[in-house]
Design a protein around this motif. Structure first.
Motif, PDB file in Angstrom:
ATOM      1  N   HIS A 187      34.380  60.372  14.586  1.00 12.58           N
ATOM      2  CA  HIS A 187      35.244  61.213  13.729  1.00 12.58           C
ATOM      3  C   HIS A 187      36.652  61.201  14.295  1.00 12.58           C
ATOM      4  CE1 HIS A 187      35.352  64.530  16.646  1.00 12.58           C
ATOM      5  NE2 HIS A 187      34.043  64.450  16.743  1.00 12.58           N
ATOM      6  N   ASP A 188      37.598  61.699  13.507  1.00 13.95           N
ATOM      7  CA  ASP A 188      38.995  61.679  13.936  1.00 13.95           C
ATOM      8  C   ASP A 188      39.246  62.774  14.973  1.00 13.95           C
ATOM      9  OD1 ASP A 188      40.784  64.019  12.302  1.00 13.95           O
ATOM     10  OD2 ASP A 188      38.782  63.586  11.521  1.00 13.95           O
ATOM     11  N   ALA A 189      40.491  62.908  15.380  1.00 13.94           N
ATOM     12  CA  ALA A 189      40.842  63.816  16.478  1.00 13.94           C
ATOM     13  C   ALA A 189      40.858  65.287  16.084  1.00 13.94           C
ATOM     14  CB  ALA A 189      42.211  63.431  17.047  1.00 13.94           C
ATOM     15  N   LYS A 190      40.714  65.591  14.792  1.00 13.95           N
ATOM     16  CA  LYS A 190      40.703  66.974  14.311  1.00 13.95           C
ATOM     17  C   LYS A 190      42.012  67.708  14.627  1.00 13.95           C
ATOM     18  CE  LYS A 190      36.248  66.565  13.260  1.00 13.95           C
ATOM     19  NZ  LYS A 190      35.753  66.483  11.883  1.00 13.95           N
ATOM     20  N   LEU A 191      43.111  66.994  14.554  1.00 14.90           N
ATOM     21  CA  LEU A 191      44.418  67.601  14.808  1.00 14.90           C
ATOM     22  C   LEU A 191      44.956  68.241  13.534  1.00 14.90           C
ATOM     23  CD1 LEU A 191      46.016  64.702  16.867  1.00 14.90           C
ATOM     24  CD2 LEU A 191      45.139  66.858  17.779  1.00 14.90           C
ATOM     25  N   GLN A 192      45.691  69.322  13.695  1.00 14.32           N
ATOM     26  CA  GLN A 192      46.266  69.995  12.537  1.00 14.32           C
ATOM     27  C   GLN A 192      47.485  69.226  12.027  1.00 14.32           C
ATOM     28  OE1 GLN A 192      47.110  74.020  13.706  1.00 14.32           O
ATOM     29  NE2 GLN A 192      44.966  74.646  13.616  1.00 14.32           N
ATOM     30  N   LYS A 193      47.736  69.355  10.754  1.00 13.94           N
ATOM     31  CA  LYS A 193      48.857  68.657  10.138  1.00 13.94           C
ATOM     32  C   LYS A 193      50.191  69.026  10.787  1.00 13.94           C
ATOM     33  CE  LYS A 193      50.898  67.938   5.551  1.00 13.94           C
ATOM     34  NZ  LYS A 193      52.171  68.613   5.800  1.00 13.94           N
ATOM     35  N   SER A 194      50.333  70.257  11.242  1.00 14.88           N
ATOM     36  CA  SER A 194      51.581  70.702  11.869  1.00 14.88           C
ATOM     37  C   SER A 194      51.901  69.919  13.134  1.00 14.88           C
ATOM     38  CB  SER A 194      51.504  72.198  12.198  1.00 14.88           C
ATOM     39  OG  SER A 194      50.417  72.459  13.078  1.00 14.88           O
ATOM     40  N   GLN A 195      50.867  69.405  13.822  1.00 10.93           N
ATOM     41  CA  GLN A 195      51.092  68.614  15.026  1.00 10.93           C
ATOM     42  C   GLN A 195      51.840  67.326  14.688  1.00 10.93           C
ATOM     43  OE1 GLN A 195      50.284  69.266  18.299  1.00 10.93           O
ATOM     44  NE2 GLN A 195      49.647  71.332  17.677  1.00 10.93           N
ATOM     45  N   TYR A 196      51.501  66.738  13.544  1.00 13.49           N
ATOM     46  CA  TYR A 196      52.169  65.508  13.134  1.00 13.49           C
ATOM     47  C   TYR A 196      53.578  65.781  12.633  1.00 13.49           C
ATOM     48  CZ  TYR A 196      47.536  63.425  13.436  1.00 13.49           C
ATOM     49  OH  TYR A 196      46.321  62.990  13.885  1.00 13.49           O
ATOM     50  N   ASP A 197      53.779  66.925  12.003  1.00 10.44           N
ATOM     51  CA  ASP A 197      55.122  67.297  11.557  1.00 10.44           C
ATOM     52  C   ASP A 197      56.089  67.294  12.739  1.00 10.44           C
ATOM     53  OD1 ASP A 197      54.592  67.601   8.852  1.00 10.44           O
ATOM     54  OD2 ASP A 197      53.945  69.684   9.083  1.00 10.44           O
ATOM     55  N   HIS A 198      55.661  67.845  13.864  1.00  2.71           N
ATOM     56  CA  HIS A 198      56.505  67.880  15.055  1.00  2.71           C
ATOM     57  C   HIS A 198      56.718  66.473  15.600  1.00  2.71           C
ATOM     58  CE1 HIS A 198      58.326  69.292  18.752  1.00  2.71           C
ATOM     59  NE2 HIS A 198      57.405  68.666  19.470  1.00  2.71           N
ATOM     60  N   TYR A 199      55.660  65.659  15.561  1.00  2.00           N
ATOM     61  CA  TYR A 199      55.737  64.303  16.108  1.00  2.00           C
ATOM     62  C   TYR A 199      56.732  63.447  15.328  1.00  2.00           C
ATOM     63  CZ  TYR A 199      54.249  59.572  17.391  1.00  2.00           C
ATOM     64  OH  TYR A 199      54.209  58.268  17.815  1.00  2.00           O
ATOM     65  N   TYR A 200      56.656  63.496  13.999  1.00  2.00           N
ATOM     66  CA  TYR A 200      57.501  62.642  13.167  1.00  2.00           C
ATOM     67  C   TYR A 200      58.909  63.203  12.976  1.00  2.00           C
ATOM     68  CZ  TYR A 200      53.557  59.681  11.931  1.00  2.00           C
ATOM     69  OH  TYR A 200      52.505  58.802  11.978  1.00  2.00           O
ATOM     70  N   TYR A 202      60.679  65.178  15.346  1.00  2.00           N
ATOM     71  CA  TYR A 202      61.225  65.726  16.587  1.00  2.00           C
ATOM     72  C   TYR A 202      62.746  65.550  16.625  1.00  2.00           C
ATOM     73  CZ  TYR A 202      62.233  66.307  21.544  1.00  2.00           C
ATOM     74  OH  TYR A 202      62.752  66.725  22.734  1.00  2.00           O
ATOM     75  N   ASP A 203      63.444  66.610  17.006  1.00  2.00           N
ATOM     76  CA  ASP A 203      64.906  66.593  17.122  1.00  2.00           C
ATOM     77  C   ASP A 203      65.279  66.714  18.595  1.00  2.00           C
ATOM     78  OD1 ASP A 203      67.608  66.818  16.963  1.00  2.00           O
ATOM     79  OD2 ASP A 203      67.641  68.661  15.769  1.00  2.00           O
ATOM     80  N   PRO A 204      65.685  65.611  19.238  1.00  2.00           N
ATOM     81  CA  PRO A 204      66.015  65.678  20.665  1.00  2.00           C
ATOM     82  C   PRO A 204      67.217  66.552  20.975  1.00  2.00           C
ATOM     83  CG  PRO A 204      66.650  63.554  19.737  1.00  2.00           C
ATOM     84  CD  PRO A 204      65.860  64.262  18.685  1.00  2.00           C
ATOM     85  N   GLY A 208      63.445  70.601  19.270  1.00  2.00           N
ATOM     86  CA  GLY A 208      62.600  71.288  18.295  1.00  2.00           C
ATOM     87  C   GLY A 208      62.225  70.346  17.155  1.00  2.00           C
ATOM     88  N   THR A 209      61.946  70.920  15.993  1.00  2.00           N
ATOM     89  CA  THR A 209      61.525  70.149  14.826  1.00  2.00           C
ATOM     90  C   THR A 209      62.587  70.232  13.738  1.00  2.00           C
ATOM     91  OG1 THR A 209      59.222  70.702  15.325  1.00  2.00           O
ATOM     92  CG2 THR A 209      59.679  69.815  13.137  1.00  2.00           C
ATOM     93  N   LEU A 210      62.874  69.098  13.115  1.00  2.00           N
ATOM     94  CA  LEU A 210      63.869  69.073  12.045  1.00  2.00           C
ATOM     95  C   LEU A 210      63.460  69.995  10.907  1.00  2.00           C
ATOM     96  CD1 LEU A 210      64.623  65.239  11.765  1.00  2.00           C
ATOM     97  CD2 LEU A 210      66.124  66.994  12.727  1.00  2.00           C
ATOM     98  N   ASN A 211      64.450  70.619  10.284  1.00  2.00           N
ATOM     99  CA  ASN A 211      64.214  71.443   9.113  1.00  2.00           C
ATOM    100  C   ASN A 211      63.947  70.548   7.911  1.00  2.00           C
ATOM    101  OD1 ASN A 211      65.197  73.048   6.601  1.00  2.00           O
ATOM    102  ND2 ASN A 211      64.999  74.592   8.215  1.00  2.00           N
ATOM    103  N   LYS A 212      63.165  71.030   6.959  1.00  2.00           N
ATOM    104  CA  LYS A 212      62.833  70.239   5.775  1.00  2.00           C
ATOM    105  C   LYS A 212      64.069  69.862   4.964  1.00  2.00           C
ATOM    106  CE  LYS A 212      58.093  71.862   5.108  1.00  2.00           C
ATOM    107  NZ  LYS A 212      57.106  72.492   4.177  1.00  2.00           N
TER     108      LYS A 212
END
Length: 354
Positions: A187-200, A202-204, A208-212
């Motif tokens: 099965h997959d890693a069972k990660l929440q969607k919000s984890q990927y939002d931060h990954y894709y 990321y604002d150095p 933090g995380t970019l605003n929509k």
């Protein structure tokens, strides 16, 4: 070569059904079959179910392993493999050809204490240029340190090291010369969607995380999330004669027919296909959704997303694959829930007057 049950868990709710399985069919060919897992034998009813699936022996938990290094759910993979190799060698020396299943534990959610066992660097480094002076300054941010996704990446890195150690130890014991090594994720890693939002996103600059509303924001949709839940499937041999990448979409129900074609066994109840010979494969999910090389389709919402951006999809294509997926779910549930294989055998015996 079945799908998960639409309700309940097969190992717990439907353990007493008749199943056609790889260990059963290889056992008929004279293979010694055994499974190995460092968790408790009653967890997911494995001690009972593995016998039902045809394994001659089940090595598990403190009955067969010393829990000398714990990570996450239990015994670390590296210790598990170290302790398993001598057992595999003993099985081989006593019985000859064997089929062994080793179930890993460490690379599994919640990935809680992996940082103590991994030196993988997840810091984000970049050079920031001062607009007035032109001077460059190296900025180092923790980025994924302490996040669930970061711990997962470290866990996957640890699993890779552990697998490398396993292959080295098997080679030292002469157990790889005539062995096919199959690696898969159940099965997959069972990660929440919000984890990927931060990954894709990321604002150095702000760490933090970019605003929509930011023009550089990348939306990670529910379809991206579903398609990102793929798991690995690798068939490897020491001689490394075959170099083939299968680009055809496949599911876990394709594993038995694929290995069966390689080792000369076949289940008449298999729903999947040999992945080396099938074209336009359809992989259904228990909820009726399906995926092909061309698209992923959500049958509940009647919506889908193209995987092949150049594909031309007709309503007939969607209807045909939706009907196929529903039929496979229905047949799989009949085999599991209603013990269909056993009922077919009983009907044949009555028919033949036995």
């Amino acid at each position: 070569s079945l799908l998960p049950a639409s309700s309940g868990t097969v190992f717990v709710s439907y353990w007493d059904r008749e199943y056609q399985s790889i260990p059963k069919m290889l056992g008929d060919q004279g293979y010694r079959t055994f499974s190995m897992h460092a968790n408790k034998g009653n967890f997911w009813n494995r001690e009972v179910m593995h016998k039902q699936l045809g394994y001659d022996k089940f090595y598990y938990y403190t009955k067969d392993y010393e829990i000398d290094e714990t990570i996450g759910l239990g015994l670390s993979d590296k210790s598990f493999f170290k302790q398993s190799v001598p057992k595999i060698k003993a099985e081989y020396e006593k019985y000859g050809k064997f089929y062994a299943l080793l179930i890993m534990l460490t690379n599994h959610t919640p990935f809680s204490d992996i940082t103590e066992h991994s030196n993988l660097d997840l810091t984000y480094k970049y050079n920031k240029v001062d607009p007035e002076t032109g001077e460059e300054t190296e900025i180092v941010n923790d980025y994924l340190e302490g996040t669930v996704l970061g711990n997962y990446i470290k866990s996957a890195h640890y699993a890779d090291e552990a697998l490398g150690q396993l292959l080295e130890d098997l080679e030292k014991e002469g157990l790889l010369d005539d062995t096919v090594f199959v690696l898969y994720g159940d099965h997959d890693a069972k990660l929440q969607k919000s984890q990927y939002d931060h990954y894709y996103n990321y604002d150095p600059e702000t760490d933090g995380t970019l605003n929509k509303d930011d023009p550089n924001y990348k939306e990670f949709t529910k379809y991206d999330y579903e398609l990102n839940r793929r798991v690995p499937f690798i068939i490897w041999t020491k001689d490394n004669q075959q170099h083939t990448t299968v680009n055809e979409v496949m599911g876990m129900y394709d594993v038995l027919p694929t290995l069966g074609n390689m080792f000369g066994f076949e289940s008449p109840y298999a729903l999947g296909h040999d992945i080396f010979s099938v074209k336009d494969n359809v992989v259904p999910f228990p909820n009726g959704n399906w995926v092909t090389n061309k698209m992923y389709y959500d049958s509940q919402k009647g919506q889908g997303i193209l995987i092949d951006k150049d594909a031309l999809i007709s309503s007939d294509y969607i209807d045909k694959n939706t009907e196929k997926a529903e039929k496979m779910v229905s047949v799989s549930n009949s085999i599991i829930v209603y013990d269909l294989i056993n009922k077919i055998k009983e009907s044949e015996e009555i028919k033949n007057g036995k």
